[in-house]
Design a protein around this motif. Sequence first.
Motif, PDB file in Angstrom:
ATOM      1  N   HIS B   3       0.565  -0.858  -0.009  1.00 50.99           N
ATOM      2  CA  HIS B   3      -0.310   0.092   0.084  1.00 50.99           C
ATOM      3  C   HIS B   3       0.772   1.500  -0.163  1.00 50.99           C
ATOM      4  O   HIS B   3       0.331   1.909  -0.657  1.00 50.99           O
ATOM      5  N   ILE B   4       1.649   1.057   0.460  1.00 52.01           N
ATOM      6  CA  ILE B   4       2.173   2.695   0.405  1.00 52.01           C
ATOM      7  C   ILE B   4       3.674   2.868  -0.689  1.00 52.01           C
ATOM      8  O   ILE B   4       3.822   4.027  -0.920  1.00 52.01           O
ATOM      9  N   ILE B   7       0.979   4.624  -2.233  1.00 50.86           N
ATOM     10  CA  ILE B   7       0.375   6.787  -1.840  1.00 50.86           C
ATOM     11  C   ILE B   7       1.527   6.823  -2.596  1.00 50.86           C
ATOM     12  O   ILE B   7       1.780   7.586  -3.331  1.00 50.86           O
ATOM     13  N   LEU B  10       1.277   7.726  -6.158  1.00 52.70           N
ATOM     14  CA  LEU B  10       0.195   8.735  -6.335  1.00 52.70           C
ATOM     15  C   LEU B  10       1.235  10.187  -5.424  1.00 52.70           C
ATOM     16  O   LEU B  10       0.589  11.213  -6.496  1.00 52.70           O
ATOM     17  N   TYR B  46      -9.491  19.099   4.079  1.00 46.83           N
ATOM     18  CA  TYR B  46      -9.850  17.804   4.610  1.00 46.83           C
ATOM     19  C   TYR B  46     -10.131  16.498   5.069  1.00 46.83           C
ATOM     20  O   TYR B  46     -11.245  16.265   5.755  1.00 46.83           O
ATOM     21  N   GLY B  47      -9.289  16.525   6.031  1.00 45.96           N
ATOM     22  CA  GLY B  47      -8.834  15.791   7.379  1.00 45.96           C
ATOM     23  C   GLY B  47      -9.579  16.415   8.698  1.00 45.96           C
ATOM     24  O   GLY B  47     -10.847  14.970   9.000  1.00 45.96           O
ATOM     25  N   MET B  50     -13.861  16.089   7.379  1.00 44.18           N
ATOM     26  CA  MET B  50     -14.167  14.275   8.025  1.00 44.18           C
ATOM     27  C   MET B  50     -13.992  13.900   9.252  1.00 44.18           C
ATOM     28  O   MET B  50     -15.504  13.542   9.306  1.00 44.18           O
ATOM     29  N   VAL B  51     -13.302  15.041  10.421  1.00 39.84           N
ATOM     30  CA  VAL B  51     -13.286  14.277  11.229  1.00 39.84           C
ATOM     31  C   VAL B  51     -14.306  14.941  12.148  1.00 39.84           C
ATOM     32  O   VAL B  51     -15.514  15.040  12.898  1.00 39.84           O
ATOM     33  N   LEU B  55     -17.836  13.710  13.721  1.00 34.31           N
ATOM     34  CA  LEU B  55     -18.667  13.552  14.545  1.00 34.31           C
ATOM     35  C   LEU B  55     -19.567  14.166  15.108  1.00 34.31           C
ATOM     36  O   LEU B  55     -20.429  14.008  16.326  1.00 34.31           O
ATOM     37  N   PHE B  58     -22.317  12.165  14.698  1.00 34.58           N
ATOM     38  CA  PHE B  58     -21.963  10.593  15.237  1.00 34.58           C
ATOM     39  C   PHE B  58     -22.668   9.335  15.544  1.00 34.58           C
ATOM     40  O   PHE B  58     -24.421   9.648  16.554  1.00 34.58           O
ATOM     41  N   PRO B  59     -23.455   8.528  15.074  1.00 32.20           N
ATOM     42  CA  PRO B  59     -24.696   7.380  15.437  1.00 32.20           C
ATOM     43  C   PRO B  59     -24.503   7.269  17.428  1.00 32.20           C
ATOM     44  O   PRO B  59     -23.278   6.518  17.284  1.00 32.20           O
ATOM     45  N   THR B  60     -25.694   7.719  17.909  1.00 32.85           N
ATOM     46  CA  THR B  60     -25.181   7.652  19.309  1.00 32.85           C
ATOM     47  C   THR B  60     -26.894   6.000  19.713  1.00 32.85           C
ATOM     48  O   THR B  60     -27.787   6.779  18.733  1.00 32.85           O
ATOM     49  N   CYS B  61     -26.997   5.773  20.130  1.00 31.78           N
ATOM     50  CA  CYS B  61     -28.020   4.594  20.792  1.00 31.78           C
ATOM     51  C   CYS B  61     -28.521   4.801  21.996  1.00 31.78           C
ATOM     52  O   CYS B  61     -28.245   3.499  22.548  1.00 31.78           O
ATOM     53  N   PRO B  62     -28.898   5.997  22.956  1.00 35.55           N
ATOM     54  CA  PRO B  62     -29.071   5.855  24.312  1.00 35.55           C
ATOM     55  C   PRO B  62     -29.863   4.936  24.519  1.00 35.55           C
ATOM     56  O   PRO B  62     -30.639   4.662  25.543  1.00 35.55           O
TER      57      PRO B  62
END
Lengths: 254, 82
Positions: B3-4, B7, B10, B46-47, B50-51, B55, B58-62
């Motif tokens: 993979h390296i 990259i 690219l 971009y990073g 995306m974060v 965030l 972010f799917p939560t499920c109380p």
Amino acid sequence: MEEQQRNERNKYSIIVPTYNERLNIALLVYLIFKHLKKNVIPLSALFRNVDFEIIIVDDGSPDGTQEVVKQLQQVYGEDHILLRARPKKLGLGTAYSHGLRHASGNFVVIMDADLSHHPKYLPSFIKKQMETGASIVTGTRYVSGGGVHGWNLMRKLTSRGANVLAQTLLWPGVSDLTGSFRLYRKSVLEEVISSCVSKGYVFQMEMIVRASRKGYHIEEVPITFVDRVYGSSKLGGSEIVEYLKGLAYLLVTT
Amino acid sequence: MKHIVKIMTLLMAISSFWIGLLEMLVVPPNYTWVLPLYFIVLVGCYGLLMVGVGLMRFPTCPQEAGLLQQVVFPLTLMVSLL
């Protein structure tokens, strides 16, 4: 009908590594039986006769986990619950290998004992595998229908950051790399596990990345993840450093 | 292919394109020289995007925690007697 017959021939070995899970293991076993033996979902006919065994790999828990498991064996039968203990804590990867050596099923499910993985999702793993013929079905928390409960903002931020980094650098084709609720074809797990060297969080990531690179058919099912009901879990700086080292290792070796 | 290597290939392709721009003078050199900086900033944005998006979504499920507690609580009492 054909699917049902195929299902009846399959056997699922559920490997559960434990350490100090006295309370959780009994609940987990009860819930597995509830959802696989007396299924409550509409597809019950398909899963009523699921053949399975639960292999508990306990790493010498001092809290009496093994005694609880022995009592569970008396209730549910030693053919359904196998206790394969080890003398001390020897790590997650070797726990799976140890359990795998005693697995008689042609499919293996790995899941955590702390109830963060709910056994109610087991039928959806089996159904997805049967529908697609996948070699691996992995539970994902990060798609519609999945989710996480019990994480604070920092934990969510760390998780998202780690995920974006891994997705960008590794292109694994799987949305949840560090999840550990998965169904494997036994032969696939044997092959993949033999090539993995990482520990902790990175171990799960290495398994799925290597499987993906080997070209195995991987499918996902949404799962919810409720962080530890009893006991505690943590993600500290050392885990993050280990994760980054693992990521770099996978980048140059896969 | 590792993979390296993909990259690196690219990155080399992007570098070649940049050197090509420098050599052929299609764009004024003072602009071309700062392109790598723009690229790094773009990747960083971009990073972060995306974060941030991850965030926010972010799917939560109380409700799942509640359901689990409903099942677990009575069973825990039984298990503690084992």
